[in-house]
Design an enzyme around this catalytic site. Structure first.
Site, PDB file in Angstrom:
ATOM      1  N   GLY A 170       0.819  -1.214   0.000  1.00 37.66           N
ATOM      2  CA  GLY A 170       0.000   0.000   0.000  1.00 37.66           C
ATOM      3  C   GLY A 170       0.848   1.257   0.000  1.00 37.66           C
ATOM      4  O   GLY A 170       0.451   2.289   0.537  1.00 37.66           O
ATOM      5  N   GLY A 192       1.560   2.960  -2.593  1.00 38.31           N
ATOM      6  CA  GLY A 192       1.164   3.869  -3.679  1.00 38.31           C
ATOM      7  C   GLY A 192       1.872   3.596  -4.991  1.00 38.31           C
ATOM      8  O   GLY A 192       2.297   4.536  -5.667  1.00 38.31           O
ATOM      9  N   SER A 193       2.000   2.317  -5.356  1.00 36.91           N
ATOM     10  CA  SER A 193       2.734   2.004  -6.591  1.00 36.91           C
ATOM     11  C   SER A 193       2.034   2.545  -7.833  1.00 36.91           C
ATOM     12  O   SER A 193       2.696   2.989  -8.768  1.00 36.91           O
ATOM     13  CB  SER A 193       2.972   0.498  -6.711  1.00 36.91           C
ATOM     14  OG  SER A 193       1.760  -0.200  -6.604  1.00 36.91           O
ATOM     15  N   SER A 194       0.690   2.568  -7.830  1.00 37.18           N
ATOM     16  CA  SER A 194      -0.024   3.061  -9.019  1.00 37.18           C
ATOM     17  C   SER A 194       0.246   4.547  -9.235  1.00 37.18           C
ATOM     18  O   SER A 194       0.482   4.983 -10.364  1.00 37.18           O
ATOM     19  CB  SER A 194      -1.531   2.871  -8.863  1.00 37.18           C
ATOM     20  OG  SER A 194      -1.824   1.557  -8.509  1.00 37.18           O
ATOM     21  N   ALA A 218       2.857   6.274  -8.093  1.00 41.80           N
ATOM     22  CA  ALA A 218       4.271   6.486  -8.415  1.00 41.80           C
ATOM     23  C   ALA A 218       4.550   6.148  -9.882  1.00 41.80           C
ATOM     24  O   ALA A 218       5.258   6.874 -10.571  1.00 41.80           O
ATOM     25  CB  ALA A 218       5.156   5.655  -7.492  1.00 41.80           C
ATOM     26  N   ASP A 266      -1.278  10.703  -2.520  1.00 38.02           N
ATOM     27  CA  ASP A 266      -0.191   9.805  -2.913  1.00 38.02           C
ATOM     28  C   ASP A 266       0.542  10.333  -4.147  1.00 38.02           C
ATOM     29  O   ASP A 266       1.759  10.178  -4.273  1.00 38.02           O
ATOM     30  CB  ASP A 266      -0.738   8.377  -3.160  1.00 38.02           C
ATOM     31  CG  ASP A 266      -2.091   8.360  -3.841  1.00 38.02           C
ATOM     32  OD1 ASP A 266      -2.597   9.439  -4.232  1.00 38.02           O
ATOM     33  OD2 ASP A 266      -2.668   7.275  -3.997  1.00 38.02           O
TER      34      ASP A 266
END
Ligand code: MEV
Length: 326
Positions: free
Chosen positions: A111, A113-115, A117, A158
C-alpha cells in the site's frame, strides 16, 4: 532512439486518512522505496510495456488503441501506464511508438502507492523524452486525472508525495500542497500481511457517512484539528506530542470502522514497548501501521511488532520526489 529513466517514491500516510477524501487536510511522507520507469522512443506505432507485475511478458498495443474497451484485461500497473500515455498524447503529438519498462523497489501489496508512483514517473519520463518541460503542478494535475479516471475515488495525496517528495501538508485534490519538512521522521513501519483495497474502504466510509452524517462529520472535524497540530509538531520535532496525535487518530479510524484486530494489536504492542504512538497508515483493512519511535526504542518496538505477526518494512521517510535517473 532516445531513452529516459525516471523514478518516483512511494508514500506513507502520517495523519488524516479518509477525512482527506472530504476536503480536509492530511500529512503524507514520501518513502525512498521507488518505482523506476524507462521510456524509449521506437519507430513503429506500438506501445510495448514491460512490467514486473506481468512477469516481464510484454504488453503490446497500437498507440491509438490503448483503451479500446478491453480495459478489464489489462493488469493494474499497466493500466496506469497506458492511461498516462493516453493523457500525454492527447496534448502532444508524437511520432512513432514507445517502449516502457517499469521496475519497483517494493511490493505493491504494502500500500505504498505504486499506481500513483508509476503514473507520475511515466508522465515525467514522457515530458523529458519529448522536451515538454511539464512543471510539478502540471504532472500532479495530469496524474490525478489519470488515477481518478481509473479508480473513481481518491484525494491525490499519494500523487503529491510522488511528485514533490518530503513530508507534505495536503488538502484534497491538491487545493493545498505545502512542504512541511525534508527531514526524516522517526517512523517504524509494520506490514500486516493483508492487502487492503482502498476504493472498497473509501466506499465503506461513504456509506457510514450517509447513515450517520453527524458522527462522521464530527470525526472528520477532529481529524482536521489533529492534522493541523501535527504539522506544527513535525516542524518543531516534538515527537512525543506527535505520538499522542497518532493515538487519537487511530481511535478515530477505529470509530470509522476501518481498523482491524491485527492493526489494533500491532499498534498496542508498539506502544506498550515504548513507541510514542502508533496508528494504521492508509485506507485501513490491512496494509501497514506506523509507529513513532525514538532511536533508543526502535529495536524493541520492531521486535514487539514482529512478535504479533507484523513484518517490519525498512523505509526512509521524506524521500526525494520524482527525478530523472539517467
Ligand atoms: C488511502 O491510502 C487513503 C485514503 O484517505 C484515500 C485517499 O486519500 O485517496 C483512505
Amino acid at each position: 532512439m532516445k531513452k529516459v529513466t525516471v523514478s518516483a517514491p512511494g508514500k506513507l500516510m502520517v495523519l488524516g486518512e479518509h477525512a482527506v477524501v472530504y476536503n480536509r487536510p492530511c500529512i503524507v511522507t514520501a518513502v525512498d522505496s521507488r518505482i523506476k520507469v524507462t521510456v524509449e522512443q521506437r519507430k513503429d506505432r506500438i506501445v510495448e510495456i514491460l512490467a514486473q507485475q506481468i512477469n516481464n511478458k510484454p504488453f503490446r498495443r497500437p498507440i491509438y488503441e490503448l483503451n479500446n474497451g478491453r480495459d478489464e484485461e489489462i493488469p493494474k500497473e499497466v493500466k496506469f501506464v497506458c492511461k498516462a500515455v493516453e493523457s500525454f498524447i492527447k496534448d502532444n503529438t508524437i511520432d512513432g511508438g514507445l517502449t516502457i519498462t517499469t521496475e519497483s523497489d517494493f511490493s505493491h501489496r504494502y500500500g505504498f502507492g505504486s499506481s500513483s508512483a508509476v503514473t507520475v514517473a511515466t508522465l515525467k519520463g514522457l515530458s523529458e523524452l519529448y522536451s515538454i518541460g511539464y512543471t510539478e503542478r502540471q504532472i500532479f494535475d495530469l496524474a490525478y486525472e489519470v488515477t481518478l479516471d481509473i479508480q473513481g475515488v481518491g484525494s491525490g495525496f499519494d500523487i503529491a508525495a510522488a511528485v514533490y517528495g518530503g513530508t507534505l501538508y495536503f488538502v484534497t485534490g491538491g487545493k493545498r500542497i505545502e512542504k512541511i519538512t525534508d527531514k526524516k521522521l522517526p517512523l517504524v513501519v509494520g506490514y500486516t500481511g493483508v492487502k487492503a483495497d482502498t476504493p472498497t474502504l473509501v466506499r465503506q466510509v461513504a456509506e457510514l457517512k450517509k447513515e450517520k452524517p453527524d458522527l462522521v462529520e464530527n470525526i472528520f472535524k477532529n481529524i482536521e484539528e489533529l492534522v493541523k497540530m501535527g504539522r506544527e509538531y513535525i516542524k518543531e520535532e516534538k515527537w512525543k506530542y506527535l505520538g499522542d496525535l497518532f493515538k487519537v487518530n487511530q481511535k478515530t479510524l477505529y470509530e470509522l470502522g476501518v481498523s482491524t484486530t491485527k492493526l489494533d494489536v500491532m499498534c498496542k504492542e508498539a506502544e506498550s514497548n515504548g513507541a510514542y504512538g502508533a496508528k494504521l497508515s492508509g485506507a485501513g483493512g490491512g496494509d501497514c501501521m506506523v509507529a513513532l519511535v525514538s532511536k533508543e526504542k526502535q529495536k524493541r518496538v520492531e521486535k514487539a511488532i514482529e512478535s504479533v505477526g507484523g513484518k517490519i518494512i525498512p523505509v526512509t521517510t521524506s524521500a526525494e520526489g520524482v527525478r530523472i535517473e539517467k
